[in-house]
Design a protein around this motif. Sequence first.
Motif, PDB file in Angstrom:
ATOM      1  N   UNK A  76       0.816  -1.216   0.000  1.00 44.29           N
ATOM      2  CA  UNK A  76       0.000   0.000   0.000  1.00 44.29           C
ATOM      3  C   UNK A  76       0.854   1.272   0.000  1.00 44.29           C
ATOM      4  N   UNK A  77       2.106   1.176  -0.452  1.00 46.86           N
ATOM      5  CA  UNK A  77       2.962   2.364  -0.528  1.00 46.86           C
ATOM      6  C   UNK A  77       2.645   3.141  -1.804  1.00 46.86           C
ATOM      7  N   UNK A  78       2.851   4.450  -1.750  1.00 46.80           N
ATOM      8  CA  UNK A  78       2.618   5.317  -2.902  1.00 46.80           C
ATOM      9  C   UNK A  78       3.962   5.572  -3.589  1.00 46.80           C
ATOM     10  N   UNK A  79       4.134   4.968  -4.778  1.00 49.09           N
ATOM     11  CA  UNK A  79       5.350   5.119  -5.564  1.00 49.09           C
ATOM     12  C   UNK A  79       5.040   5.771  -6.906  1.00 49.09           C
ATOM     13  N   UNK A  80       4.015   6.590  -6.916  1.00 46.70           N
ATOM     14  CA  UNK A  80       3.617   7.241  -8.158  1.00 46.70           C
ATOM     15  C   UNK A  80       4.737   8.084  -8.748  1.00 46.70           C
ATOM     16  N   UNK A  81       5.032   7.840 -10.035  1.00 39.74           N
ATOM     17  CA  UNK A  81       6.062   8.565 -10.791  1.00 39.74           C
ATOM     18  C   UNK A  81       7.453   8.480 -10.150  1.00 39.74           C
ATOM     19  N   UNK A  82       7.677   7.494  -9.339  1.00 39.28           N
ATOM     20  CA  UNK A  82       9.010   7.305  -8.751  1.00 39.28           C
ATOM     21  C   UNK A  82       9.955   6.751  -9.809  1.00 39.28           C
ATOM     22  N   UNK A  83      11.208   7.171  -9.770  1.00 33.08           N
ATOM     23  CA  UNK A  83      12.221   6.664 -10.685  1.00 33.08           C
ATOM     24  C   UNK A  83      12.871   5.450 -10.041  1.00 33.08           C
ATOM     25  N   UNK A  84      12.557   4.280 -10.561  1.00 33.15           N
ATOM     26  CA  UNK A  84      13.076   3.015 -10.045  1.00 33.15           C
ATOM     27  C   UNK A  84      13.824   2.250 -11.137  1.00 33.15           C
ATOM     28  N   UNK A  85      14.491   2.987 -12.010  1.00 34.08           N
ATOM     29  CA  UNK A  85      15.259   2.327 -13.069  1.00 34.08           C
ATOM     30  C   UNK A  85      16.341   1.440 -12.462  1.00 34.08           C
ATOM     31  N   UNK A  86      16.394   0.205 -12.955  1.00 32.39           N
ATOM     32  CA  UNK A  86      17.402  -0.767 -12.540  1.00 32.39           C
ATOM     33  C   UNK A  86      17.384  -1.025 -11.028  1.00 32.39           C
ATOM     34  N   UNK A  87      16.293  -0.684 -10.381  1.00 30.44           N
ATOM     35  CA  UNK A  87      16.176  -0.963  -8.943  1.00 30.44           C
ATOM     36  C   UNK A  87      15.922  -2.452  -8.729  1.00 30.44           C
ATOM     37  N   UNK A  88      16.290  -2.930  -7.565  1.00 26.75           N
ATOM     38  CA  UNK A  88      16.080  -4.328  -7.202  1.00 26.75           C
ATOM     39  C   UNK A  88      14.867  -4.415  -6.285  1.00 26.75           C
ATOM     40  N   UNK A  89      13.842  -5.136  -6.767  1.00 29.62           N
ATOM     41  CA  UNK A  89      12.615  -5.340  -6.009  1.00 29.62           C
ATOM     42  C   UNK A  89      12.252  -6.822  -5.984  1.00 29.62           C
ATOM     43  N   UNK A  90      13.280  -7.675  -6.010  1.00 22.43           N
ATOM     44  CA  UNK A  90      13.027  -9.119  -6.027  1.00 22.43           C
ATOM     45  C   UNK A  90      12.329  -9.541  -4.737  1.00 22.43           C
ATOM     46  N   UNK A  91      11.237 -10.294  -4.898  1.00 21.64           N
ATOM     47  CA  UNK A  91      10.470 -10.841  -3.774  1.00 21.64           C
ATOM     48  C   UNK A  91       9.950  -9.741  -2.840  1.00 21.64           C
ATOM     49  N   UNK A  92       9.776  -8.540  -3.367  1.00 23.22           N
ATOM     50  CA  UNK A  92       9.218  -7.456  -2.560  1.00 23.22           C
ATOM     51  C   UNK A  92       7.711  -7.620  -2.436  1.00 23.22           C
ATOM     52  N   UNK A  93       7.161  -7.150  -1.331  1.00 20.57           N
ATOM     53  CA  UNK A  93       5.712  -7.176  -1.090  1.00 20.57           C
ATOM     54  C   UNK A  93       5.137  -5.860  -1.596  1.00 20.57           C
ATOM     55  N   UNK A  94       4.568  -5.889  -2.795  1.00 21.06           N
ATOM     56  CA  UNK A  94       3.988  -4.704  -3.435  1.00 21.06           C
ATOM     57  C   UNK A  94       2.476  -4.822  -3.555  1.00 21.06           C
ATOM     58  N   UNK A  95       1.874  -5.539  -2.651  1.00 17.91           N
ATOM     59  CA  UNK A  95       0.420  -5.676  -2.692  1.00 17.91           C
ATOM     60  C   UNK A  95      -0.252  -4.316  -2.502  1.00 17.91           C
ATOM     61  N   UNK A  96      -1.163  -4.010  -3.416  1.00 13.72           N
ATOM     62  CA  UNK A  96      -1.924  -2.756  -3.411  1.00 13.72           C
ATOM     63  C   UNK A  96      -1.019  -1.527  -3.432  1.00 13.72           C
ATOM     64  N   UNK A  97       0.204  -1.682  -3.921  1.00 17.25           N
ATOM     65  CA  UNK A  97       1.101  -0.531  -4.064  1.00 17.25           C
ATOM     66  C   UNK A  97       0.665   0.314  -5.255  1.00 17.25           C
ATOM     67  N   UNK A  98       0.933   1.593  -5.181  1.00 18.64           N
ATOM     68  CA  UNK A  98       0.514   2.533  -6.227  1.00 18.64           C
ATOM     69  C   UNK A  98       1.752   2.944  -7.007  1.00 18.64           C
ATOM     70  N   UNK A  99       1.871   2.385  -8.226  1.00 17.51           N
ATOM     71  CA  UNK A  99       3.040   2.583  -9.076  1.00 17.51           C
ATOM     72  C   UNK A  99       2.671   3.293 -10.369  1.00 17.51           C
ATOM     73  N   UNK A 100       1.645   4.131 -10.311  1.00 18.18           N
ATOM     74  CA  UNK A 100       1.202   4.820 -11.515  1.00 18.18           C
ATOM     75  C   UNK A 100       2.311   5.734 -12.048  1.00 18.18           C
ATOM     76  N   UNK A 101       2.654   5.521 -13.298  1.00 18.81           N
ATOM     77  CA  UNK A 101       3.653   6.366 -13.944  1.00 18.81           C
ATOM     78  C   UNK A 101       5.069   6.134 -13.446  1.00 18.81           C
ATOM     79  N   UNK A 102       5.295   5.092 -12.675  1.00 16.77           N
ATOM     80  CA  UNK A 102       6.641   4.835 -12.164  1.00 16.77           C
ATOM     81  C   UNK A 102       7.556   4.344 -13.286  1.00 16.77           C
ATOM     82  N   UNK A 103       8.816   4.699 -13.193  1.00 18.79           N
ATOM     83  CA  UNK A 103       9.816   4.277 -14.174  1.00 18.79           C
ATOM     84  C   UNK A 103      10.489   3.010 -13.646  1.00 18.79           C
ATOM     85  N   UNK A 104      10.106   1.860 -14.179  1.00 22.09           N
ATOM     86  CA  UNK A 104      10.617   0.557 -13.748  1.00 22.09           C
ATOM     87  C   UNK A 104      11.435  -0.114 -14.846  1.00 22.09           C
ATOM     88  N   UNK A 105      12.014   0.679 -15.725  1.00 20.13           N
ATOM     89  CA  UNK A 105      12.800   0.100 -16.798  1.00 20.13           C
ATOM     90  C   UNK A 105      14.020  -0.625 -16.224  1.00 20.13           C
TER      91      UNK A 105
END
Length: 326
Positions: free
Chosen positions: A255-284
């Motif tokens: 349930x974290x708000x990550x809207x438009x966050x820059x997460x390029x090349x970030x490591x999120x392996x096995x992360x708990x992103x249930x109901x997380x808000x990733x609108x417009x986030x950069x996950x390239x």
Amino acid sequence: MMERQKTRWQGEVAVTRIRPHIAGMLGGAALLLVLVAVIWLPGVVHPALTSQDLTRVKNPEKRIELQQAQSQVQSNLRSQLLQCLGGFVVVAGAAVGWRQLRIAHEGQITERISRGIEHLGSDTVDVRLGGIYALERVAKDSSADRQTLTFILCAFVRGHAPWQAGTPDGSQHPMPTVDSQLSWLDHRAPDVWAALRVLGRRPTQPDERPLFLARVDLRRAALAGARLEGANLRHSNLAGAWMPSTNLDRSVLKNADLGQANLQEARLAHADLRRAHLRGADLRKAVLRGADLRGADLSGAQLAGADLTGVRTDDTTVWPEGQRPR
């Protein structure tokens, strides 16, 4: 909390100051026993010739030689014992000196921690910044206090940048739009940003507990390359944060708000992103392998090159248009 920590460290220093006196008393008793042994033991191991033994020797000169030889044997043994005693004194002195040095070092560490905690409670930002960096230096010097100092800095962040999501007087979560006019965190709250940077580059330990940073306001925080693996950031606001190459493996971002966050090349392996808000986030090129995305909103997110192997999804997961993975 900080006052209780300070009182506990002061009590530990008082105990360490009593211990050297006990050690000194025991060392003095041991030295006395060794001196008694040096005086008494040679006569037991090599007893002097009795008058009866000497009467058996008719030659007076021979008797004198035997007495001198017996005395020389005792003297040699006494000399050896004295050499051993000298070695013992040297070793004991070195041990006492090392102990005193260690106690002095621990006292300095405790004093530095107490001063750093006092600075964290200051009303001046510059003083709080000095306290944060002072505690970071102590954590590098004292691995025994590292976990406690991490806990203190996490509490500092939660206390100085709360995000009361879900409360009656709290902010709307997630926010409908990301405020592009909002200042970066290092300008808006430089002490909070400094504490986060210190936590993100802390020396890790095998038995380390995860960072607890739930319900904090980290909007537009610059945390590129930070080591935040396993951190608990549930219900926190990281909208517009700059976090390329950040390690968030196994982190809790429920349930974290990550809207438009820059997460390029970030490591999120096995992360708990249930109901997380990733609108417009950069996950390239981000690594989302095994992440839990059930109920997550990824509308408008950039996923080019992202590793989505084994992600968990359900019917409530919202994918960018035309980018739903197999």
